[in-house]
Design a protein around this motif. Sequence first.
Motif, PDB file in Angstrom:
ATOM      1  N   LYS A  93      -7.836   4.446  19.007  1.00 24.76           N
ATOM      2  CA  LYS A  93      -6.667   5.311  17.882  1.00 24.76           C
ATOM      3  C   LYS A  93      -6.312   5.364  17.414  1.00 24.76           C
ATOM      4  O   LYS A  93      -6.412   6.179  16.789  1.00 24.76           O
ATOM      5  N   ILE A  94      -5.931   3.882  16.547  1.00 24.04           N
ATOM      6  CA  ILE A  94      -5.332   3.770  14.625  1.00 24.04           C
ATOM      7  C   ILE A  94      -6.088   4.005  13.885  1.00 24.04           C
ATOM      8  O   ILE A  94      -6.410   4.604  12.780  1.00 24.04           O
ATOM      9  N   PHE A  95      -7.363   3.320  14.394  1.00 20.49           N
ATOM     10  CA  PHE A  95      -8.513   3.316  13.026  1.00 20.49           C
ATOM     11  C   PHE A  95     -10.297   4.068  13.829  1.00 20.49           C
ATOM     12  O   PHE A  95     -10.915   3.712  12.935  1.00 20.49           O
ATOM     13  N   GLY A  96      -9.915   5.224  14.403  1.00 19.83           N
ATOM     14  CA  GLY A  96     -10.866   5.544  14.613  1.00 19.83           C
ATOM     15  C   GLY A  96     -11.778   6.086  13.950  1.00 19.83           C
ATOM     16  O   GLY A  96     -11.149   6.724  12.107  1.00 19.83           O
ATOM     17  N   VAL A  97     -12.821   6.526  13.914  1.00 19.05           N
ATOM     18  CA  VAL A  97     -13.603   7.538  12.637  1.00 19.05           C
ATOM     19  C   VAL A  97     -13.108   8.493  12.553  1.00 19.05           C
ATOM     20  O   VAL A  97     -12.992   9.136  11.074  1.00 19.05           O
ATOM     21  N   SER A  98     -12.250   9.789  13.092  1.00 24.87           N
ATOM     22  CA  SER A  98     -12.053  11.228  13.110  1.00 24.87           C
ATOM     23  C   SER A  98     -10.318  10.675  12.748  1.00 24.87           C
ATOM     24  O   SER A  98     -10.058  11.986  11.516  1.00 24.87           O
ATOM     25  N   SER A  99      -9.912   9.804  12.077  1.00 23.01           N
ATOM     26  CA  SER A  99      -8.474   9.851  11.760  1.00 23.01           C
ATOM     27  C   SER A  99      -8.543   9.363  10.317  1.00 23.01           C
ATOM     28  O   SER A  99      -7.590   8.425   9.904  1.00 23.01           O
ATOM     29  N   GLY A 100      -9.892   8.958   9.883  1.00 20.51           N
ATOM     30  CA  GLY A 100     -10.106   8.580   8.479  1.00 20.51           C
ATOM     31  C   GLY A 100      -9.872   6.884   8.495  1.00 20.51           C
ATOM     32  O   GLY A 100      -9.423   6.310   6.624  1.00 20.51           O
ATOM     33  N   GLY A 101     -10.060   6.340   9.279  1.00 21.68           N
ATOM     34  CA  GLY A 101     -10.081   5.078   9.510  1.00 21.68           C
ATOM     35  C   GLY A 101      -8.700   3.711   8.939  1.00 21.68           C
ATOM     36  O   GLY A 101      -7.683   4.432   9.854  1.00 21.68           O
ATOM     37  N   CYS A 102      -8.419   3.142   8.647  1.00 20.45           N
ATOM     38  CA  CYS A 102      -7.447   1.944   8.517  1.00 20.45           C
ATOM     39  C   CYS A 102      -6.389   2.505   7.343  1.00 20.45           C
ATOM     40  O   CYS A 102      -6.969   2.373   6.124  1.00 20.45           O
ATOM     41  N   ILE A 103      -5.171   3.222   7.210  1.00 21.40           N
ATOM     42  CA  ILE A 103      -4.557   4.041   6.381  1.00 21.40           C
ATOM     43  C   ILE A 103      -4.320   2.433   5.116  1.00 21.40           C
ATOM     44  O   ILE A 103      -3.573   2.885   4.187  1.00 21.40           O
ATOM     45  N   MET A 104      -3.916   0.930   5.680  1.00 21.50           N
ATOM     46  CA  MET A 104      -3.659  -0.082   4.536  1.00 21.50           C
ATOM     47  C   MET A 104      -4.289  -0.231   3.621  1.00 21.50           C
ATOM     48  O   MET A 104      -4.588  -0.641   3.225  1.00 21.50           O
ATOM     49  N   ALA A 105      -6.015  -0.203   4.252  1.00 23.78           N
ATOM     50  CA  ALA A 105      -7.147  -0.756   4.054  1.00 23.78           C
ATOM     51  C   ALA A 105      -7.216   0.188   3.118  1.00 23.78           C
ATOM     52  O   ALA A 105      -7.532  -0.043   1.229  1.00 23.78           O
ATOM     53  N   ASN A 106      -6.894   1.191   2.993  1.00 22.85           N
ATOM     54  CA  ASN A 106      -7.435   2.785   2.574  1.00 22.85           C
ATOM     55  C   ASN A 106      -6.109   2.435   0.964  1.00 22.85           C
ATOM     56  O   ASN A 106      -6.999   2.729   0.056  1.00 22.85           O
ATOM     57  N   THR A 107      -4.682   2.211   1.228  1.00 18.07           N
ATOM     58  CA  THR A 107      -4.339   2.053   0.707  1.00 18.07           C
ATOM     59  C   THR A 107      -4.046   0.737  -0.588  1.00 18.07           C
ATOM     60  O   THR A 107      -4.309   1.378  -1.840  1.00 18.07           O
ATOM     61  N   HIS A 113      -5.213  -2.551  -7.390  1.00 16.98           N
ATOM     62  CA  HIS A 113      -5.467  -3.021  -8.465  1.00 16.98           C
ATOM     63  C   HIS A 113      -4.523  -2.046 -10.052  1.00 16.98           C
ATOM     64  O   HIS A 113      -4.933  -2.648 -10.738  1.00 16.98           O
ATOM     65  N   LEU A 114      -4.026  -1.069  -9.419  1.00 22.58           N
ATOM     66  CA  LEU A 114      -3.479  -0.340 -10.184  1.00 22.58           C
ATOM     67  C   LEU A 114      -1.741  -0.102 -10.946  1.00 22.58           C
ATOM     68  O   LEU A 114      -1.307  -0.716 -11.163  1.00 22.58           O
ATOM     69  N   ASP A 115      -1.564  -0.529  -9.094  1.00 21.90           N
ATOM     70  CA  ASP A 115       0.058  -0.475  -9.182  1.00 21.90           C
ATOM     71  C   ASP A 115       0.124  -1.373  -8.390  1.00 21.90           C
ATOM     72  O   ASP A 115       0.142  -0.723  -6.619  1.00 21.90           O
ATOM     73  N   LYS A 119       1.808  -3.441  -1.995  1.00 20.13           N
ATOM     74  CA  LYS A 119       1.105  -4.451  -1.621  1.00 20.13           C
ATOM     75  C   LYS A 119       2.026  -5.078  -0.661  1.00 20.13           C
ATOM     76  O   LYS A 119       1.696  -6.040   0.230  1.00 20.13           O
ATOM     77  N   LYS A 120       3.736  -5.509  -0.430  1.00 22.06           N
ATOM     78  CA  LYS A 120       4.208  -5.657   0.351  1.00 22.06           C
ATOM     79  C   LYS A 120       4.337  -5.771   1.689  1.00 22.06           C
ATOM     80  O   LYS A 120       3.924  -6.184   2.467  1.00 22.06           O
ATOM     81  N   GLU A 121       4.224  -4.471   1.900  1.00 20.31           N
ATOM     82  CA  GLU A 121       3.651  -3.340   2.988  1.00 20.31           C
ATOM     83  C   GLU A 121       2.603  -3.731   3.758  1.00 20.31           C
ATOM     84  O   GLU A 121       2.488  -4.469   5.146  1.00 20.31           O
ATOM     85  N   ILE A 122       1.813  -3.995   2.807  1.00 19.77           N
ATOM     86  CA  ILE A 122       0.472  -3.892   3.477  1.00 19.77           C
ATOM     87  C   ILE A 122       0.124  -5.337   3.744  1.00 19.77           C
ATOM     88  O   ILE A 122      -0.539  -5.299   4.909  1.00 19.77           O
ATOM     89  N   ARG A 123       0.424  -6.043   3.050  1.00 20.74           N
ATOM     90  CA  ARG A 123       0.197  -7.554   3.653  1.00 20.74           C
ATOM     91  C   ARG A 123       1.530  -7.861   5.012  1.00 20.74           C
ATOM     92  O   ARG A 123       0.485  -8.500   5.785  1.00 20.74           O
ATOM     93  N   LEU A 124       2.327  -7.181   5.134  1.00 20.69           N
ATOM     94  CA  LEU A 124       2.446  -7.552   5.809  1.00 20.69           C
ATOM     95  C   LEU A 124       1.865  -6.843   7.788  1.00 20.69           C
ATOM     96  O   LEU A 124       2.397  -7.345   8.605  1.00 20.69           O
ATOM     97  N   PHE A 125       1.830  -5.724   7.244  1.00 18.28           N
ATOM     98  CA  PHE A 125       0.839  -5.544   8.203  1.00 18.28           C
ATOM     99  C   PHE A 125      -0.147  -6.116   8.855  1.00 18.28           C
ATOM    100  O   PHE A 125      -0.915  -6.941   9.656  1.00 18.28           O
TER     101      PHE A 125
END
Length: 187
Positions: A93-107, A113-115, A119-125
């Motif tokens: 449901k969360i990581f499916g193909v039609s939903s664009g994958g994992c928003i944490m990894a995408n972000t 690498h830019l800013d 990072k903190k919220e992604i790490r916590l996830f």
Amino acid sequence: MPKIKTSKEEVLKKVIPIMRIRGVQNSSLSELSKVCGIQKSHFYYYFNNKEELVKEVLATVHSYFNHNLFKIIKNDTLSLEDKIKKMKLLMYKIFGVSSGGCIMANTALETIHLDPIYKKEIRLFFQDFISGLQQLLEINYTEEEALNLAEQMVQDIEGGILLTQVYDDPKYLNNAVSRMEKIITNK
């Protein structure tokens, strides 16, 4: 555009799928306001800037995932096999193909690498994802083995999500989830 009264939660619910697919850089507040059916200025009622909106999006996704993952893991009325079935459904449901994958990894891929502002919220996830899997693994493995396996599983699942997006083929995520199931059940 007509004035529409909407809540912060409704805004986030409409924004998350767009940002998951389009990413942070390609999601302008103008576009997001149109999707929400509100004026761009309405975003500033809830969020001081786009960065605050993105942080809230990530926190919301994290909270939703944690709530549902740990509700499954901590449910003592479910067998291990039933927990895995429910976890698989949650992941699809969360990581499916039609939903664009994992928003944490995408972000993370788009911004870290830019800013490193997110990072903190992604790490916590990812820490919570690993921790949840580790708890299931500790049924059949030592604490250290469980942690190593949980980290490997999250890496495998995220790689499966990425390849699923690249090839438009869910087999990569399916294979990663199947490997997770075999490792957790120790079969």
